[in-house]
Design a protein around this motif. Structure first.
Motif, PDB file in Angstrom:
ATOM      1  N   ASP A  62       0.821  -1.208   0.000  1.00 25.31           N
ATOM      2  CA  ASP A  62       0.000   0.000   0.000  1.00 25.31           C
ATOM      3  C   ASP A  62       0.861   1.267   0.000  1.00 25.31           C
ATOM      4  O   ASP A  62       0.488   2.279  -0.595  1.00 25.31           O
ATOM      5  CB  ASP A  62      -0.926   0.012   1.214  1.00 25.31           C
ATOM      6  N   SER A  63       2.012   1.198   0.648  1.00 24.75           N
ATOM      7  CA  SER A  63       2.862   2.380   0.791  1.00 24.75           C
ATOM      8  C   SER A  63       3.472   2.851  -0.522  1.00 24.75           C
ATOM      9  O   SER A  63       3.920   3.998  -0.620  1.00 24.75           O
ATOM     10  CB  SER A  63       3.977   2.094   1.796  1.00 24.75           C
ATOM     11  N   VAL A  64       3.489   1.991  -1.534  1.00 24.91           N
ATOM     12  CA  VAL A  64       4.113   2.372  -2.808  1.00 24.91           C
ATOM     13  C   VAL A  64       3.131   2.342  -3.966  1.00 24.91           C
ATOM     14  O   VAL A  64       3.485   2.736  -5.086  1.00 24.91           O
ATOM     15  CB  VAL A  64       5.319   1.468  -3.138  1.00 24.91           C
ATOM     16  N   LYS A  65       1.919   1.912  -3.710  1.00 27.44           N
ATOM     17  CA  LYS A  65       0.930   1.789  -4.778  1.00 27.44           C
ATOM     18  C   LYS A  65       0.691   3.143  -5.439  1.00 27.44           C
ATOM     19  O   LYS A  65       0.511   4.155  -4.768  1.00 27.44           O
ATOM     20  CB  LYS A  65      -0.375   1.241  -4.197  1.00 27.44           C
ATOM     21  N   GLY A  66       0.728   3.151  -6.759  1.00 24.88           N
ATOM     22  CA  GLY A  66       0.534   4.387  -7.505  1.00 24.88           C
ATOM     23  C   GLY A  66       1.810   5.164  -7.760  1.00 24.88           C
ATOM     24  O   GLY A  66       1.833   6.096  -8.560  1.00 24.88           O
ATOM     25  N   ARG A  67       2.891   4.785  -7.074  1.00 25.51           N
ATOM     26  CA  ARG A  67       4.181   5.479  -7.252  1.00 25.51           C
ATOM     27  C   ARG A  67       5.235   4.566  -7.872  1.00 25.51           C
ATOM     28  O   ARG A  67       6.096   5.026  -8.626  1.00 25.51           O
ATOM     29  CB  ARG A  67       4.695   5.984  -5.908  1.00 25.51           C
ATOM     30  N   PHE A  68       5.195   3.287  -7.538  1.00 23.27           N
ATOM     31  CA  PHE A  68       6.190   2.325  -8.030  1.00 23.27           C
ATOM     32  C   PHE A  68       5.552   1.404  -9.055  1.00 23.27           C
ATOM     33  O   PHE A  68       4.365   1.070  -8.956  1.00 23.27           O
ATOM     34  CB  PHE A  68       6.721   1.476  -6.884  1.00 23.27           C
ATOM     35  N   THR A  78      15.646  -9.998 -16.595  1.00 23.30           N
ATOM     36  CA  THR A  78      15.786  -8.839 -15.728  1.00 23.30           C
ATOM     37  C   THR A  78      14.425  -8.391 -15.210  1.00 23.30           C
ATOM     38  O   THR A  78      13.437  -8.422 -15.946  1.00 23.30           O
ATOM     39  CB  THR A  78      16.462  -7.680 -16.485  1.00 23.30           C
ATOM     40  N   VAL A  79      14.412  -7.979 -13.960  1.00 24.24           N
ATOM     41  CA  VAL A  79      13.218  -7.384 -13.369  1.00 24.24           C
ATOM     42  C   VAL A  79      13.573  -5.955 -12.953  1.00 24.24           C
ATOM     43  O   VAL A  79      14.701  -5.681 -12.537  1.00 24.24           O
ATOM     44  CB  VAL A  79      12.696  -8.221 -12.178  1.00 24.24           C
ATOM     45  N   TYR A  80      12.605  -5.070 -13.101  1.00 23.77           N
ATOM     46  CA  TYR A  80      12.822  -3.650 -12.846  1.00 23.77           C
ATOM     47  C   TYR A  80      11.847  -3.143 -11.789  1.00 23.77           C
ATOM     48  O   TYR A  80      10.746  -3.672 -11.628  1.00 23.77           O
ATOM     49  CB  TYR A  80      12.612  -2.837 -14.123  1.00 23.77           C
ATOM     50  N   LEU A  81      12.261  -2.098 -11.115  1.00 22.93           N
ATOM     51  CA  LEU A  81      11.360  -1.376 -10.229  1.00 22.93           C
ATOM     52  C   LEU A  81      11.526   0.106 -10.520  1.00 22.93           C
ATOM     53  O   LEU A  81      12.571   0.686 -10.215  1.00 22.93           O
ATOM     54  CB  LEU A  81      11.661  -1.671  -8.762  1.00 22.93           C
ATOM     55  N   GLN A  82      10.517   0.678 -11.156  1.00 26.69           N
ATOM     56  CA  GLN A  82      10.503   2.108 -11.428  1.00 26.69           C
ATOM     57  C   GLN A  82       9.874   2.810 -10.232  1.00 26.69           C
ATOM     58  O   GLN A  82       8.736   2.501  -9.860  1.00 26.69           O
ATOM     59  CB  GLN A  82       9.707   2.403 -12.693  1.00 26.69           C
ATOM     60  N   MET A  83      10.605   3.736  -9.648  1.00 26.63           N
ATOM     61  CA  MET A  83      10.144   4.419  -8.443  1.00 26.63           C
ATOM     62  C   MET A  83       9.990   5.906  -8.736  1.00 26.63           C
ATOM     63  O   MET A  83      10.974   6.578  -9.070  1.00 26.63           O
ATOM     64  CB  MET A  83      11.142   4.199  -7.303  1.00 26.63           C
ATOM     65  N   ASN A  84       8.772   6.392  -8.639  1.00 28.84           N
ATOM     66  CA  ASN A  84       8.462   7.805  -8.878  1.00 28.84           C
ATOM     67  C   ASN A  84       7.953   8.443  -7.590  1.00 28.84           C
ATOM     68  O   ASN A  84       7.560   7.759  -6.650  1.00 28.84           O
ATOM     69  CB  ASN A  84       7.413   7.938  -9.974  1.00 28.84           C
ATOM     70  N   SER A  85       7.969   9.764  -7.578  1.00 30.08           N
ATOM     71  CA  SER A  85       7.483  10.529  -6.414  1.00 30.08           C
ATOM     72  C   SER A  85       8.081   9.996  -5.119  1.00 30.08           C
ATOM     73  O   SER A  85       7.385   9.752  -4.131  1.00 30.08           O
ATOM     74  CB  SER A  85       5.946  10.465  -6.343  1.00 30.08           C
ATOM     75  N   LEU A  86       9.374   9.831  -5.141  1.00 29.60           N
ATOM     76  CA  LEU A  86      10.053   9.230  -3.994  1.00 29.60           C
ATOM     77  C   LEU A  86       9.962  10.112  -2.765  1.00 29.60           C
ATOM     78  O   LEU A  86       9.980  11.351  -2.854  1.00 29.60           O
ATOM     79  CB  LEU A  86      11.512   8.946  -4.340  1.00 29.60           C
ATOM     80  N   LYS A  87       9.896   9.453  -1.621  1.00 27.64           N
ATOM     81  CA  LYS A  87       9.795  10.122  -0.332  1.00 27.64           C
ATOM     82  C   LYS A  87      10.982   9.707   0.546  1.00 27.64           C
ATOM     83  O   LYS A  87      11.544   8.626   0.352  1.00 27.64           O
ATOM     84  CB  LYS A  87       8.501   9.714   0.371  1.00 27.64           C
ATOM     85  N   PRO A  88      11.342  10.526   1.522  1.00 28.74           N
ATOM     86  CA  PRO A  88      12.445  10.138   2.416  1.00 28.74           C
ATOM     87  C   PRO A  88      12.209   8.785   3.084  1.00 28.74           C
ATOM     88  O   PRO A  88      13.164   8.037   3.320  1.00 28.74           O
ATOM     89  CB  PRO A  88      12.470  11.276   3.442  1.00 28.74           C
ATOM     90  N   GLU A  89      10.969   8.447   3.361  1.00 32.00           N
ATOM     91  CA  GLU A  89      10.672   7.152   3.994  1.00 32.00           C
ATOM     92  C   GLU A  89      10.862   5.966   3.061  1.00 32.00           C
ATOM     93  O   GLU A  89      10.777   4.812   3.498  1.00 32.00           O
ATOM     94  CB  GLU A  89       9.251   7.134   4.570  1.00 32.00           C
ATOM     95  N   ASP A  90      11.153   6.219   1.788  1.00 33.10           N
ATOM     96  CA  ASP A  90      11.488   5.136   0.863  1.00 33.10           C
ATOM     97  C   ASP A  90      12.964   4.748   0.970  1.00 33.10           C
ATOM     98  O   ASP A  90      13.397   3.776   0.342  1.00 33.10           O
ATOM     99  CB  ASP A  90      11.191   5.544  -0.581  1.00 33.10           C
TER     100      ASP A  90
END
Length: 129
Positions: A62-68, A78-90
């Protein structure tokens, strides 16, 4: 045996984006559900995202839904993780993991640490405020 090597971590400002990758070698990559987990200092390792063997199913914390966004390329192993709108808690060490799947459970996405068979060494992601 599967070997997993993460890359792409680094330092980014809050609100920024980063993509981490995990290259797999060894047994048939498409036999595995792939997951991303993270572990911050003093905290337990937690599930971030997972993707089924054929990319038909994905699941997010839930903490990353809509951002990752998790994705995979079964040709490039290969597997990828695209991380957008990153927060310090990430901020955490991000690990990829492989879960061997077969039969009717092939389409499930495991979310528990103990369900995964192989792990990478991790890559540090730091988000500054």
């Amino acid at each position: 045996q599967v070997q997993l090597v993460e890359s792409g971590g680094g330092l980014v400002q809050a609100g920024g984006s980063l993509r981490v990758s995990c290259a797999a070698s060894g047994r048939t990559f498409s036999s595995y559900t792939m997951g991303w987990f993270r572990q911050a200092p003093g905290k337990k390792r937690e599930f971030v995202a997972g993707i089924s063997w054929n990319a038909g199913n994905t699941y997010y914390a839930d903490s990353v839904k809509g951002r990752f966004t998790i994705s995979r390329d079964n040709v490039k192993n290969t597997v990828y993780l695209q991380m957008n709108s990153l927060k310090p808690e990430d901020t955490a060490v991000y690990y990829c993991a492989a879960n061997f799947v077969a039969g009717p459970r092939r389409y499930d996405v495991a979310t528990m640490v103990d369900e995964y068979d192989y792990w990478g060494q991790g890559t540090q992601v730091t988000v500054s405020s």
